[in-house]
Design an enzyme around this catalytic site. Structure first.
Site, PDB file in Angstrom:
ATOM      1  CB  CYS A   1      20.059 -28.132  51.046  1.00  0.00           C
ATOM      2  SG  CYS A   1      21.790 -28.994  50.687  1.00  0.00           S
TER       3      CYS A   1
ATOM      4  CB  CYS B   1      30.700 -36.234  46.469  1.00  0.00           C
ATOM      5  SG  CYS B   1      30.012 -34.773  46.479  1.00  0.00           S
TER       6      CYS B   1
ATOM      7  CB  CYS C   1      26.855 -32.728  46.872  1.00  0.00           C
ATOM      8  SG  CYS C   1      26.371 -32.693  48.422  1.00  0.00           S
TER       9      CYS C   1
HETATM   10  N1  SAH Z   1      31.569 -31.343  52.589  1.00  0.00           N
HETATM   11  C1  SAH Z   1      30.426 -31.624  53.487  1.00  0.00           C
HETATM   12  C2  SAH Z   1      29.117 -31.022  52.945  1.00  0.00           C
HETATM   13  C3  SAH Z   1      28.441 -31.831  51.704  1.00  0.00           C
HETATM   14  S1  SAH Z   1      27.137 -32.460  52.440  1.00  0.00           S
HETATM   15  C4  SAH Z   1      30.550 -32.800  53.613  1.00  0.00           C
HETATM   16  O1  SAH Z   1      31.294 -33.802  53.359  1.00  0.00           O
HETATM   17  O2  SAH Z   1      29.751 -33.185  54.739  1.00  0.00           O
HETATM   18  C5  SAH Z   1      26.441 -33.719  51.536  1.00  0.00           C
HETATM   19  C6  SAH Z   1      26.561 -35.020  52.079  1.00  0.00           C
HETATM   20  O3  SAH Z   1      26.163 -35.849  50.920  1.00  0.00           O
HETATM   21  C7  SAH Z   1      27.737 -35.566  52.468  1.00  0.00           C
HETATM   22  O4  SAH Z   1      27.567 -36.467  53.427  1.00  0.00           O
HETATM   23  C8  SAH Z   1      28.230 -36.092  51.284  1.00  0.00           C
HETATM   24  O5  SAH Z   1      29.237 -37.070  51.566  1.00  0.00           O
HETATM   25  C9  SAH Z   1      27.054 -36.737  50.537  1.00  0.00           C
HETATM   26  N2  SAH Z   1      26.911 -37.178  49.231  1.00  0.00           N
HETATM   27  C10 SAH Z   1      27.632 -36.599  48.287  1.00  0.00           C
HETATM   28  N3  SAH Z   1      27.431 -37.141  47.092  1.00  0.00           N
HETATM   29  C11 SAH Z   1      26.671 -38.025  47.321  1.00  0.00           C
HETATM   30  C12 SAH Z   1      25.722 -38.913  46.482  1.00  0.00           C
HETATM   31  N4  SAH Z   1      26.063 -39.085  45.111  1.00  0.00           N
HETATM   32  N5  SAH Z   1      25.017 -39.844  46.856  1.00  0.00           N
HETATM   33  C13 SAH Z   1      24.830 -39.762  48.404  1.00  0.00           C
HETATM   34  N6  SAH Z   1      25.247 -38.993  49.194  1.00  0.00           N
HETATM   35  C14 SAH Z   1      26.245 -37.972  48.514  1.00  0.00           C
END
Ligand code: SAH
Length: 358
Positions: A108, A122, A338
């Site tokens: 990832c 996030c 993330c």
């Molecule tokens: N910016 C891109 C790539 C990030 S992917 C996107 O938004 O798709 C990572 C995934 O994890 C995304 O769906 C994001 O919204 C989610 N994510 C981020 N922080 C998170 C958290 N604390 N708990 C669960 N999912 C989370």
């Protein structure tokens, strides 16, 4: 001193390395040999490339570097997940994660230092966007993961689900995908690579025209614009309907399945009514839905729902005939959501000193 004139091999496509070889008076075929050492054999020093003449090795030492990044911290969990904090040459840090599930071994990767999207749950966007990653900085995350594979393991998948919004660093991400894909590169088929996006409309349009068989995942996280805009500020400009339209165009061109990511947050988007709205929204779209209970971040007030709420949400979607998987929480004990680890480190230690890999 920061030597910007040094070329990083991991930034380059084979044609560019061929041109470089010719420019230093060497035959073009040396490029393929050099790349095979790096991507097939995992060699990280020119002097180990035994089929290259000494003179060429010396020229490469002088003008090029293989790695522009190095592993800072490595954290493992009992479930086979390994998280790497990667140090960049300007002192910034990013994360990548190696995930194992049955025969699937996934890297990832991050695409930016920080993120401009500022999604409310996030950690990646908590301190804004610092800069885009170079192609090589993206590729090297995969190489670092590969170095940590067990002897009988093979990297099968790559997901762009680390720090950053991949489609706002479009050119470097596509170059990285080409290197991941190429026979002379990492040799991972586009069907095994997933780009996840918050829903950057022109990025999805461009991606549809690339002629690549990449999987696209849309981070939906809500079935109505009021809720989505509350947790994803960029939704105020895009709106769910526009995203769905672009996603459907993407999938009608590429013939790949649509997948939607849906992070369940207690009291925000996880009620029975939310599940019913989501089922209505997606009922005519051939898609997979990945439900992911929130990985709570200390800095935010959001909480994950109880397991029963997650099960009920999932049941309602299935009742409407939708294909749903509840993602197992992997690596949450190592801050694998993330940007969590990077944020923690910046809060504790501040930014690192600059360094040279060479
Ligand atoms: N910016 C891109 C790539 C990030 S992917 C996107 O938004 O798709 C990572 C995934 O994890 C995304 O769906 C994001 O919204 C989610 N994510 C981020 N922080 C998170 C958290 N604390 N708990 C669960 N999912 C989370």
């Amino acid at each position: 001193m920061y030597r910007t004139e040094i070329l990083s091999i991991t930034n380059m496509l084979i044609t560019e390395l061929e041109e470089f070889c010719i420019s230093i008076g060497e035959p073009a075929y040396r490029a393929e040999q050099i790349l095979s050492w790096i991507y097939d054999k995992g060699v990280a020093a020119f002097d180990q490339m035994s089929n290259l003449p000494g003179d060429l090795k010396r020229k490469l030492e002088e003008k090029c570097q293989i790695f522009q990044t190095k592993i800072g911290t490595l954290i493992k969990t009992g479930d086979g997940t390994e998280k790497f904090l990667i140090c960049l040459s300007d002192g910034n840090e990013i994360e990548c994660v190696l995930l194992r599930e049955d025969k699937r071994v996934t890297a990832c990767v991050s695409t930016q230092v920080g993120c401009a999207m500022a999604c409310r749950f996030c950690a990646s966007g908590k301190r804004g966007l610092e800069r885009n990653l170079t192609t090589g900085e993206i590729i090297e995350q995969v190489l670092h993961c590969k170095k940590h594979l067990l002897p009988n393991e093979r990297l099968t998948n790559i997901v762009f689900m680390g720090i950053g919004e991949p489609l706002t660093n479009y050119d470097n991400v596509i170059r990285a995908v080409k290197i991941m894909n190429a026979e002379w590169g990492l040799g991972i088929g586009a069907r095994h690579i997933t780009i996840s996006t918050v829903g950057t409309l022109n990025g999805i349009q461009r991606l549809a025209r690339e002629g690549l068989q990449l999987n696209l995942a849309i981070s939906l996280h809500a079935a109505d614009d009021i809720t989505r805009s509350r947790i994803i500020p960029s939704n105020k400009q895009t709106g769910i309907q526009h995203i769905l339209r672009e996603a459907q165009k993407y999938f009608s061109i590429t013939k790949r399945d649509i997948s939607f990511e849906y992070t369940l947050i207690d009291g925000v988007n996880a009620s029975k009514q939310d599940a019913e709205s989501l089922a209505r929204l997606l009922r005519n779209i051939q898609c997979n839905i990945n439900l992911l209970p929130l990985n709570p971040i200390e800095e935010f007030n959001f909480k994950p729902p109880y397991r029963e709420t997650v099960n009920t949400f999932c049941r309602i979607l299935k009742k409407h005939g939708l294909t749903v998987t509840v993602r197992k929480k992997k690596g949450d004990t190592i801050n694998a959501a993330c940007g969590q680890l990077r944020l923690r480190n910046i809060n504790f230690y501040g930014k690192n000193e600059k360094f040279f890999v060479k």
